[in-house]
Design an enzyme around this catalytic site. Structure first.
Site, PDB file in Angstrom:
ATOM      1  N   TYR A  53       0.822  -1.215   0.000  1.00  0.00           N
ATOM      2  CA  TYR A  53       0.000   0.000   0.000  1.00  0.00           C
ATOM      3  C   TYR A  53       0.856   1.266   0.000  1.00  0.00           C
ATOM      4  CZ  TYR A  53       1.132  -0.109   5.005  1.00  0.00           C
ATOM      5  OH  TYR A  53       1.805  -0.145   6.211  1.00  0.00           O
ATOM      6  N   GLU A 128      11.317  -5.029   6.531  1.00  0.00           N
ATOM      7  CA  GLU A 128      10.158  -4.340   7.094  1.00  0.00           C
ATOM      8  C   GLU A 128      10.083  -4.414   8.612  1.00  0.00           C
ATOM      9  OE1 GLU A 128       7.883  -2.478   5.448  1.00  0.00           O
ATOM     10  OE2 GLU A 128       9.115  -2.762   3.641  1.00  0.00           O
TER      11      GLU A 128
END
Length: 225
Positions: A53, A128
């Site tokens: 996203y 991440e």
């Protein structure tokens, strides 16, 4: 767009690397392997799709075997992730995007290659999730795609708030983004890149467009532009 490349350039500074986020414990190699093992167990024999996203859309750092438009209902992008490193410092904290509950989020799903599945998944998780305290912010979300509903892995999404995320007013959010910069660039640069690259995918996030106008005003005011 009011947040022009010229305004973004005014937010960039040469900042040294001050190490890990203060107060957080770097994830060990053993913990990383355990997290990857857990994800693979949960996926089973099914393909692993990753819901992107933000920066993963244009910079996944792996070669996806397939790519689809997708929508996660019940989630939305939010600059609610407080940071003091990478695009910020302890003296000037900043914000990065996370997924928060409510609304909808249009993005992309990327399928990991079966041949390189473990290798690519481990590299992605290592990029991440760098800290022990936020390992629970990698999770599965249901997304709608042209081929139907898929279970997709995503990062920086949680049903509970940690010390890193908190709701802020638009004005405070814009001020933090306008002023923060670290060795990885500025938060304003990240916001600008996010909007440009989402638009390239045919995705317009009205909240980000509203935010960029506020950030542009903050930069102009601070620089007397």
């Amino acid at each position: 767009m009011m947040l022009t490349p010229e305004l973004v350039a005014l937010t960039l500074r040469d900042v040294r690397d001050d190490g890990p986020e203060p107060g957080w414990t770097p994830l060990s190699e053993a913990e990383l392997d355990c997290l990857v093992d857990r994800i693979e167990r949960e996926a089973g024999s099914d393909p692993i799709w990753v819901f992107a996203y933000g920066s993963l859309i244009w910079n996944p750092e792996f070669e996806p075997a397939a790519r689809r438009r997708a929508t996660a209902y019940g989630w939305h992008r939010s600059f609610s992730l407080k940071i003091e490193r990478w695009r910020a410092t302890s003296d000037q904290p900043g914000l990065m995007m996370a997924l928060e509950r409510g609304g909808r989020c249009d993005g992309i799903v990327l399928r990991l290659s079966e041949v390189r599945r473990r290798q690519d998944l481990r590299a992605l998780v290592a990029r991440e999730i760098k800290y022990h305290e936020v390992a629970d912010m990698v999770r599965w979300v249901r997304v709608q795609t042209p081929e139907g509903t898929k279970n997709a892995l995503t990062f920086w999404a949680s049903t509970k708030r940690s010390g890193l995320t908190k709701p802020l007013s638009s004005e405070i959010t814009a001020t933090l983004i306008a002023n923060a910069c670290g060795q990885g660039g500025s938060c304003a640069e990240y916001l600008h890149n996010a909007i440009v690259d989402l638009e390239a995918e045919g995705i317009r996030d009205r909240n980000l467009w509203h935010l960029q106008a506020l950030v542009a005003e903050q930069i102009k005011a601070s620089q007397d532009v």
